[in-house]
Design a protein around this motif. Sequence first.
Motif, short mmCIF file in Angstrom:
data_model
loop_
_atom_site.label_atom_id
_atom_site.label_comp_id
_atom_site.label_asym_id
_atom_site.label_seq_id
_atom_site.Cartn_x
_atom_site.Cartn_y
_atom_site.Cartn_z
N VAL A 135 2.37 -48.31 -75.66
CA VAL A 135 3.20 -49.08 -74.75
C VAL A 135 2.87 -48.71 -73.30
N PHE A 136 2.74 -47.41 -73.05
CA PHE A 136 2.42 -46.91 -71.71
C PHE A 136 1.09 -47.47 -71.22
N LEU A 137 0.05 -47.39 -72.06
CA LEU A 137 -1.27 -47.85 -71.64
C LEU A 137 -1.30 -49.36 -71.44
N ALA A 138 -0.59 -50.08 -72.31
CA ALA A 138 -0.54 -51.54 -72.15
C ALA A 138 0.21 -51.92 -70.88
N GLU A 139 1.31 -51.24 -70.58
CA GLU A 139 2.08 -51.54 -69.37
C GLU A 139 1.26 -51.21 -68.12
N ALA A 140 0.44 -50.18 -68.20
CA ALA A 140 -0.38 -49.79 -67.04
C ALA A 140 -1.38 -50.87 -66.67
N MET A 141 -1.76 -51.71 -67.63
CA MET A 141 -2.67 -52.82 -67.33
C MET A 141 -2.00 -53.89 -66.47
N ARG A 142 -0.65 -53.92 -66.50
CA ARG A 142 0.10 -54.92 -65.74
C ARG A 142 0.78 -54.35 -64.51
N GLU A 143 1.03 -53.04 -64.53
CA GLU A 143 1.81 -52.43 -63.48
C GLU A 143 0.95 -51.47 -62.64
N PRO A 144 0.61 -51.84 -61.41
CA PRO A 144 -0.26 -51.01 -60.57
C PRO A 144 0.24 -49.59 -60.36
N SER A 145 1.56 -49.39 -60.33
CA SER A 145 2.10 -48.05 -60.08
C SER A 145 1.82 -47.09 -61.22
N LEU A 146 1.50 -47.62 -62.41
CA LEU A 146 1.18 -46.77 -63.56
C LEU A 146 -0.32 -46.65 -63.81
N GLU A 147 -1.09 -47.49 -63.14
CA GLU A 147 -2.52 -47.55 -63.44
C GLU A 147 -3.23 -46.22 -63.20
N GLY A 148 -2.94 -45.57 -62.05
CA GLY A 148 -3.60 -44.31 -61.75
C GLY A 148 -3.27 -43.23 -62.77
N LEU A 149 -2.00 -43.17 -63.17
CA LEU A 149 -1.59 -42.17 -64.16
C LEU A 149 -2.27 -42.44 -65.49
#
Length: 254
Positions: free
Chosen positions: A154-168
Amino acid sequence: MAEKKHFAPSAVGGALQDSIQYRGRKASRAKSEHRRRRILEAALDIAAREGVRGIKHRPVARAAGVPLASTTYYFRDIEELIRDAFMLFAEKANEDLEDFYGHLNALIDVALAQGKLHSDAGRSDIAGNLADYIAGYFGEQLRNYQSTILTEQVFLAEAMREPSLEGLAREYRRAWLNGVEQMLVRLGTANPRRDAALLISVVSGMGYDGLLFRDKFSPQFFRETLERVLSLLLDVRSAVESDYRELESSGTLE
């Protein structure tokens, strides 16, 4: 193959740890910090069951056993709550990474001390011992910690849509890759970075199979597949010759 430098496990997740930056309101007292953490844990539990769309203030407060006002006190909005929940996930995952690679490096320490890299039989033993540990580790994850694996996806999939999570998310994946690469550098494989990417792809793919097929998933098949890949990476002659024979019998080499 020459013995390679030992990489301290703490080098594996350093960049990931540096990327973990909480944005919600800081708790000044232990009781308040405990409440804030319960909220984040509840959000992660909901993410594993329902995905990010299930993370809302009211369900999170109910699951955490706190007043609804607590979620809005600690977190400015739902996006901040989601982001900090995944920060907590990454923080806990970083601790697991240190432990996981610490055990693998301990196995390699013993193998190097025994000079096992210098013989085909020795490298075969290394492949088998590493496969035993890795398969056992991920087998336990699949049996007892499926929610953690689901949260990761879920985290990795959300990071594809949410720039604030991409770096993490990038640092999270890079920490896994760096740890495997450092292990393979010590073992003297031909191209440690590419070999690490291959090994992680195999483990990740079989992890998906473990979630999808559950009752039909074979831990023994998982372990044997890992041993075969590791044997090929370590240039174990019997594994390489077996692949050659399979290609020859299939007519691929004609």
